[in-house]
Scaffold this motif. Structure first.
Motif, PDB file in Angstrom:
ATOM      1  N   GLU A   1      57.085  41.472   4.718  1.00  0.00           N
ATOM      2  CA  GLU A   1      58.298  40.487   5.711  1.00  0.00           C
ATOM      3  C   GLU A   1      57.867  39.880   6.743  1.00  0.00           C
ATOM      4  N   THR A   2      58.233  39.552   7.187  1.00  0.00           N
ATOM      5  CA  THR A   2      57.918  38.908   8.583  1.00  0.00           C
ATOM      6  C   THR A   2      58.631  38.971   9.812  1.00  0.00           C
ATOM      7  N   GLY A   3      58.412  39.659  10.659  1.00  0.00           N
ATOM      8  CA  GLY A   3      59.195  40.703  11.888  1.00  0.00           C
ATOM      9  C   GLY A   3      60.003  39.061  12.466  1.00  0.00           C
ATOM     10  N   VAL A   4      60.609  39.365  13.882  1.00  0.00           N
ATOM     11  CA  VAL A   4      61.305  38.594  14.473  1.00  0.00           C
ATOM     12  C   VAL A   4      60.521  37.421  15.621  1.00  0.00           C
ATOM     13  N   THR A   5      60.400  36.686  15.503  1.00  0.00           N
ATOM     14  CA  THR A   5      59.576  35.807  16.154  1.00  0.00           C
ATOM     15  C   THR A   5      60.010  35.096  17.084  1.00  0.00           C
ATOM     16  N   GLN A   6      59.861  34.626  19.065  1.00  0.00           N
ATOM     17  CA  GLN A   6      60.228  34.427  19.730  1.00  0.00           C
ATOM     18  C   GLN A   6      59.268  32.943  19.906  1.00  0.00           C
ATOM     19  N   SER A   7      59.903  31.248  20.526  1.00  0.00           N
ATOM     20  CA  SER A   7      59.028  31.127  21.339  1.00  0.00           C
ATOM     21  C   SER A   7      59.611  30.192  21.947  1.00  0.00           C
ATOM     22  N   PRO A   8      59.086  29.137  23.309  1.00  0.00           N
ATOM     23  CA  PRO A   8      58.144  29.971  23.183  1.00  0.00           C
ATOM     24  C   PRO A   8      57.506  31.622  24.162  1.00  0.00           C
ATOM     25  N   THR A   9      56.147  31.538  23.930  1.00  0.00           N
ATOM     26  CA  THR A   9      56.199  33.441  24.667  1.00  0.00           C
ATOM     27  C   THR A   9      55.978  32.993  26.194  1.00  0.00           C
ATOM     28  N   HIS A  10      56.177  32.544  26.989  1.00  0.00           N
ATOM     29  CA  HIS A  10      55.907  31.865  28.325  1.00  0.00           C
ATOM     30  C   HIS A  10      56.720  30.515  28.835  1.00  0.00           C
ATOM     31  N   LEU A  11      57.298  29.887  29.647  1.00  0.00           N
ATOM     32  CA  LEU A  11      57.724  29.004  30.045  1.00  0.00           C
ATOM     33  C   LEU A  11      58.270  29.255  32.109  1.00  0.00           C
ATOM     34  N   ILE A  12      57.171  28.023  32.131  1.00  0.00           N
ATOM     35  CA  ILE A  12      57.488  27.768  34.141  1.00  0.00           C
ATOM     36  C   ILE A  12      58.639  26.914  33.399  1.00  0.00           C
ATOM     37  N   LYS A  13      59.907  27.143  34.914  1.00  0.00           N
ATOM     38  CA  LYS A  13      61.331  25.662  34.761  1.00  0.00           C
ATOM     39  C   LYS A  13      61.223  25.990  36.266  1.00  0.00           C
ATOM     40  N   THR A  14      62.062  24.768  36.640  1.00  0.00           N
ATOM     41  CA  THR A  14      62.190  24.480  37.743  1.00  0.00           C
ATOM     42  C   THR A  14      64.206  24.660  37.866  1.00  0.00           C
ATOM     43  N   ARG A  15      63.892  25.256  39.868  1.00  0.00           N
ATOM     44  CA  ARG A  15      64.981  25.897  39.535  1.00  0.00           C
ATOM     45  C   ARG A  15      66.112  24.338  38.885  1.00  0.00           C
ATOM     46  N   GLY A  16      67.305  24.771  39.067  1.00  0.00           N
ATOM     47  CA  GLY A  16      68.471  23.195  38.402  1.00  0.00           C
ATOM     48  C   GLY A  16      68.266  23.089  36.799  1.00  0.00           C
ATOM     49  N   GLN A  17      66.890  22.977  36.049  1.00  0.00           N
ATOM     50  CA  GLN A  17      66.777  23.070  35.298  1.00  0.00           C
ATOM     51  C   GLN A  17      67.719  23.676  34.074  1.00  0.00           C
ATOM     52  N   GLN A  18      66.918  22.893  32.728  1.00  0.00           N
ATOM     53  CA  GLN A  18      67.792  23.492  30.983  1.00  0.00           C
ATOM     54  C   GLN A  18      66.422  24.071  31.069  1.00  0.00           C
ATOM     55  N   VAL A  19      66.760  25.098  29.870  1.00  0.00           N
ATOM     56  CA  VAL A  19      65.562  25.574  28.682  1.00  0.00           C
ATOM     57  C   VAL A  19      66.850  26.202  27.919  1.00  0.00           C
ATOM     58  N   THR A  20      66.201  26.006  26.629  1.00  0.00           N
ATOM     59  CA  THR A  20      66.039  26.478  24.943  1.00  0.00           C
ATOM     60  C   THR A  20      65.200  27.314  24.714  1.00  0.00           C
ATOM     61  N   LEU A  21      65.854  28.748  24.703  1.00  0.00           N
ATOM     62  CA  LEU A  21      64.701  29.757  23.700  1.00  0.00           C
ATOM     63  C   LEU A  21      64.845  30.047  22.445  1.00  0.00           C
ATOM     64  N   ARG A  22      64.193  29.765  21.599  1.00  0.00           N
ATOM     65  CA  ARG A  22      64.194  29.863  19.665  1.00  0.00           C
ATOM     66  C   ARG A  22      63.993  31.991  19.491  1.00  0.00           C
ATOM     67  N   CYS A  23      64.861  32.031  18.863  1.00  0.00           N
ATOM     68  CA  CYS A  23      64.519  33.060  17.845  1.00  0.00           C
ATOM     69  C   CYS A  23      64.863  32.889  16.147  1.00  0.00           C
ATOM     70  N   SER A  24      63.388  33.294  15.560  1.00  0.00           N
ATOM     71  CA  SER A  24      63.700  33.792  14.206  1.00  0.00           C
ATOM     72  C   SER A  24      64.028  35.394  13.808  1.00  0.00           C
ATOM     73  N   SER A  25      64.890  35.353  12.925  1.00  0.00           N
ATOM     74  CA  SER A  25      65.344  36.574  12.628  1.00  0.00           C
ATOM     75  C   SER A  25      64.540  36.669  11.655  1.00  0.00           C
ATOM     76  N   GLN A  26      64.298  38.574  11.864  1.00  0.00           N
ATOM     77  CA  GLN A  26      63.695  38.633  10.507  1.00  0.00           C
ATOM     78  C   GLN A  26      63.854  38.672   8.654  1.00  0.00           C
ATOM     79  N   SER A  27      62.979  38.703   8.351  1.00  0.00           N
ATOM     80  CA  SER A  27      64.180  38.027   6.076  1.00  0.00           C
ATOM     81  C   SER A  27      65.238  38.496   6.382  1.00  0.00           C
ATOM     82  N   GLY A  28      66.134  38.430   5.196  1.00  0.00           N
ATOM     83  CA  GLY A  28      67.018  38.973   5.476  1.00  0.00           C
ATOM     84  C   GLY A  28      68.408  39.408   6.320  1.00  0.00           C
ATOM     85  N   HIS A  29      68.181  39.279   7.495  1.00  0.00           N
ATOM     86  CA  HIS A  29      68.824  39.529   8.389  1.00  0.00           C
ATOM     87  C   HIS A  29      69.908  38.657   9.038  1.00  0.00           C
TER      88      HIS A  29
END
Lengths: 113, 112
Positions: A1-29
């Protein structure tokens, strides 16, 4: 079974910008919780999604928002980034909305400059 | 809301036992978790105890719960250098499942 994966691992943004972080949950969760962990501190609960609906929110402003998709993957969106938003963002999944102990991903390290 | 307190640092010699302590405030906490975080990584669920238990043993790990004093401890027997990490306790009321309150963690350093 796969675990929880998140992307990206690192990112740099400027104040005022918007960001989207992603998460794939463990199978069956079907439940995903998001946490913010500032350097040297413990994780702080942002919000939880259960079967595509928000199921509780911590003390974070509305510019922190989320989504959960039919496959139970999830997104965390942060608008109008502030310097204090720099942190490790952790996603955790579980097989239900009860207390089962959660499986955490490795997180996304966000730096706001 | 819940407050969780842990001592920030603990240093032990390899082979010794480590005891990490945690106090919390919410008497309705039903599930009490211990997580481990290694540098640059997420949290790993180590063990847990239910509030109707006093003790739980899981290989080298022993969890003790004093519900009256709202005190939780994690004992690691025969501590190894690979146990060096930050340890978090996370008490959770059933009504707040998955919405844990964490303390600032205890950094365990194991010296050879």
């Amino acid at each position: 079974e796969t675990g929880v994966t998140q992307s990206p691992t690192h990112l740099i943004k400027t104040r005022g910008q918007q960001v989207t972080l992603r998460c794939s949950s463990q199978s069956g969760h079907n439940t995903v919780s998001w946490y913010q962990q500032a350097l040297g501190q413990g994780p702080q609960f942002i919000f939880q999604y259960y079967r595509e609906e928000e199921n509780g929110r911590g003390n974070f402003p509305p510019r922190f928002s989320g989504l959960q998709f039919p496959n139970y993957s999830s997104e965390l969106n942060v608008n109008a980034l502030e310097l204090d938003d720099s942190a490790l963002y952790l996603c955790a999944s579980s097989p239900g909305s009860g207390s089962y102990g959660y499986t955490f991903g490795s997180g996304t390290r966000l730096t706001v400059v | 809301g819940e407050d969780v307190e842990q001592s920030l640092f603990l240093s032990v010699r390899e082979g010794d036992s480590s005891v990490i302590n945690c106090t919390y405030t919410d008497s309705s906490s039903t599930y009490l978790y211990w997580y481990k975080q290694e540098p640059g990584a997420g949290l790993q669920l180590l063990t847990y105890i239910f509030s109707n238990m006093d003790m739980k043993q899981d290989q080298r790990l022993t969890v003790l719960l004093n519900k009256k004093d709202k005190h939780l401890s994690l004992r690691i027997a025969d501590t190894q250098t690979g146990d060096s990490a930050i340890y978090f306790c996370a008490p959770e009321a059933e009504a707040n499942a998955g919405k844990s309150t964490f303390g600032d963690g205890t950094t365990l350093t194991v010296k050879p």
